[in-house]
Design an enzyme around this catalytic site. Structure first.
Site, PDB file in Angstrom:
ATOM      1  CD  GLU A 210      -3.098  -0.811   3.078  1.00  0.00           C
ATOM      2  OE1 GLU A 210      -3.318   0.093   2.724  1.00  0.00           O
ATOM      3  OE2 GLU A 210      -2.240  -1.452   3.511  1.00  0.00           O
ATOM      4  CG  HIS A 234      -5.654  -9.494   3.969  1.00  0.00           C
ATOM      5  ND1 HIS A 234      -7.129 -10.337   4.436  1.00  0.00           N
ATOM      6  CD2 HIS A 234      -5.352  -8.497   4.557  1.00  0.00           C
ATOM      7  CE1 HIS A 234      -7.817  -9.481   4.756  1.00  0.00           C
ATOM      8  NE2 HIS A 234      -6.898  -8.130   5.194  1.00  0.00           N
TER       9      HIS A 234
END
Ligand code: NAP
Length: 488
Positions: A210, A234
């Protein structure tokens, strides 16, 4: 089919950013069963009309393509209702019971989108108020605990009120179109299965990067860190989807049994691996998109002496016949050079070279998860060399790729991750949800890393915002003779 979807935390960030836009998309696509109610719950004193007005104003901040027109919103708004409740007060659950009794929907869903500290209390109170009927489904957001013990405790509390087949533990990465297509690619085609193993695959890389910082969630993030926030859930779920054996059928437990075997086969941590195969980092001030950004310790809500990691890179192996010796690299972080989530499967080079290939070139399958979702297959091909390359004794190859962009291919039919998962909850399909034993096994595997960091006072390595993390992450992969996909 009539349904009541109770959205605990109905005014919160997750509700208005993700859940309500996803429900609106399902409504727009005509896939939301008619005759449903969406009941937002929070402590504010709001009428239905005030709640609708609040959500309408929040939709202004949703990306344009997912924003309703005034006419669409007024039709969607008819589904929206509001109930004031303080979830820590047992008596407030009687008001919820009365609201649900008004029409006795065929399916009732309780989506717990509040702070994790309320998960156990909500489940207990729902059961206490008799709201755990067989037609009720409970949806739990992450994080479910912060270590094995707390995860086990929450799951035990939830299971006292609900059967495992009523519990939908969300990992929204599993709802992403590319991840479902990974299942389709692996188990709906024969092309890759013979190649999907140690003999032909050199290494697999999972990158969840990110460029955003801790943003408004500084306090939450500072008590969580990247390993708990991204790797335990995740990244490990993606690793399971990549490495699992073909399930015997498409039923939820057949899939989850195979994912559990992968988690159980992850190489246990030994002191040497903890020292060499895990890198933690924390961002300092830097530049993103040409703009200066502050360091992590200067973010609001973050302890100025924080040692929480905003970056993790690690190397692991799966100890079974299919994968023995193949490195799996996981890397995730905030304030990195790009917002980019992808899986790269690097195949081995041809065993005997009769062509000249570009240095470092490999057959490579790239599964793009974000911001684009799609598949790229990188191959070597005979280039059209105008300087008479075809006449040379050794022909040189060049890299080309086949590109399947799901947005271009499926366009507006594409179903987003939360939309997919919410529709699955309504339909009672558990395939894309995480079972408690998977979750516990994932915590068991990350816990030694957390303990190692706690004992290691050297803290995270720093990296400047806007880079790909500490250089130690590149050194770690280079020791195996490999490199991160953007480096080679
Ligand atoms: P948030 O913005 O702080 O919202 C919390 C919501 O819960 C608000 O509607 C709040 O309303 C309500 N609430 C808090 N205490 C309550 C109580 N005692 N009784 C009734 N309602 C109460 O949090 P969030 O960011 O939406 O996160 C919610 C959950 O989703 C968390 O578990 C988080 O880890 C998870 N999650 C969030 C994101 C994200 O993008 N935001 C992503 C993944 C997972 P009132 O204060 O008005 O009551």
């Amino acid at each position: 089919m009539s349904f009541d979807l109770v959205l605990f935390g109905g005014t919160g960030d997750l509700a208005w950013r993700k859940l309500l836009p996803a429900l609106f998309q399902a409504f727009r696509h005509g896939s939301l069963p008619p005759g449903g109610r969406i009941i937002g719950v929070a402590r504010d004193e709001l009428s239905d009309e005030q709640y609708r007005a609040l959500i309408r104003s929040r939709f202004e901040q949703v990306e344009l393509a997912k924003r309703p027109s005034p006419e669409e919103f007024s039709r969607f708004a008819a589904l929206l209702h509001f109930l004031r409740m303080d979830l820590s007060r047992p008596q407030d659950y009687q008001r919820l019971a009365a609201t649900l009794r008004e029409r006795r929907a065929e399916t009732v869903m309780m989506y717990v989108a509040t702070a994790p500290s309320l998960f156990a209390a909500v489940c207990e109170q729902l059961a206490g108020a008799g709201l755990n009927t067989p037609e009720t489904r409970i949806v739990l957001e992450k994080p479910l605990g912060h270590d094995v013990a707390s995860n086990r405790e929450i799951n035990a509390t939830v299971r006292r009120g609900f059967g495992e087949n009523q519990i939908f533990r969300i990992d929204h990465y599993l709802g992403k179109p590319s991840v479902q297509n990974l299942f389709a690619l692996r188990f709906g085609n024969v092309l890759f299965e013979p190649l999907w193993r140690r003999e032909t695959i050199a290494n697999i890389q999972i990158t969840l990067a990110e460029d955003l910082g801790a943003e408004k969630r500084g306090a939450f993030y500072d008590s969580t860190g990247a390993l708990r926030d991204m790797v335990q859930n995740h990244a490990l779920q993606l690793l399971c989807a990549l490495a699992m054996e073909p399930p015997i059928n498409a039923h939820a437990d057949a899939i989850r049994d195979e994912k559990l075997k992968v988690l159980r086969s992850l190489r246990p941590w030994v002191p040497e691996a903890l020292g060499q195969h895990v890198v933690r980092g924390q961002y300092t001030a830097g530049t993103i998109g040409g703009e200066p950004v502050r360091g992590y310790r200067e973010e609001p809500g973050v302890d100025p002496r924080s040692t929480s990691e905003t970056f993790v890179a690690l190397r692991t192996e799966i100890a079974n016949w299919r994968w023995a010796g193949v490195p799996f690299y996981i890397r995730t972080g905030k304030r990195l050079a790009a917002s980019d989530a992808r899986i790269v499967v690097n195949f081995r080079p041809a065993p005997h070279a009769i062509f000249q290939s570009p240095t470092g070139a490999a057959n490579r399958l790239v599964i793009n998860l974000q911001p684009r979702d799609g598949l790229e297959l990188h191959l070597l091909a005979q280039g059209q060399d105008s300087r008479g390359g075809a006449r040379r004794a050794v022909q040189s190859l060049t890299q080309v790729h086949l590109d399947l962009d799901f947005e271009k291919r499926f366009g507006s039919e594409r179903v987003g991750a939360y939309e997919r998962l919410l529709l699955d909850v309504i339909d009672g399909r558990l395939n894309l949800f995480v079972r408690s034993d998977e979750q516990e096994e994932a915590w068991r595997w990350v816990e030694p890393v957390l303990e190692h960091w706690q004992a290691d006072t050297s803290g995270p390595r720093s990296y400047a915002a806007g880079t790909w993390g500490p250089s130690a992450a590149s050194a770690m992969i280079a020791r195996d003779g490999h490199c991160w996909s953007e480096e080679c």
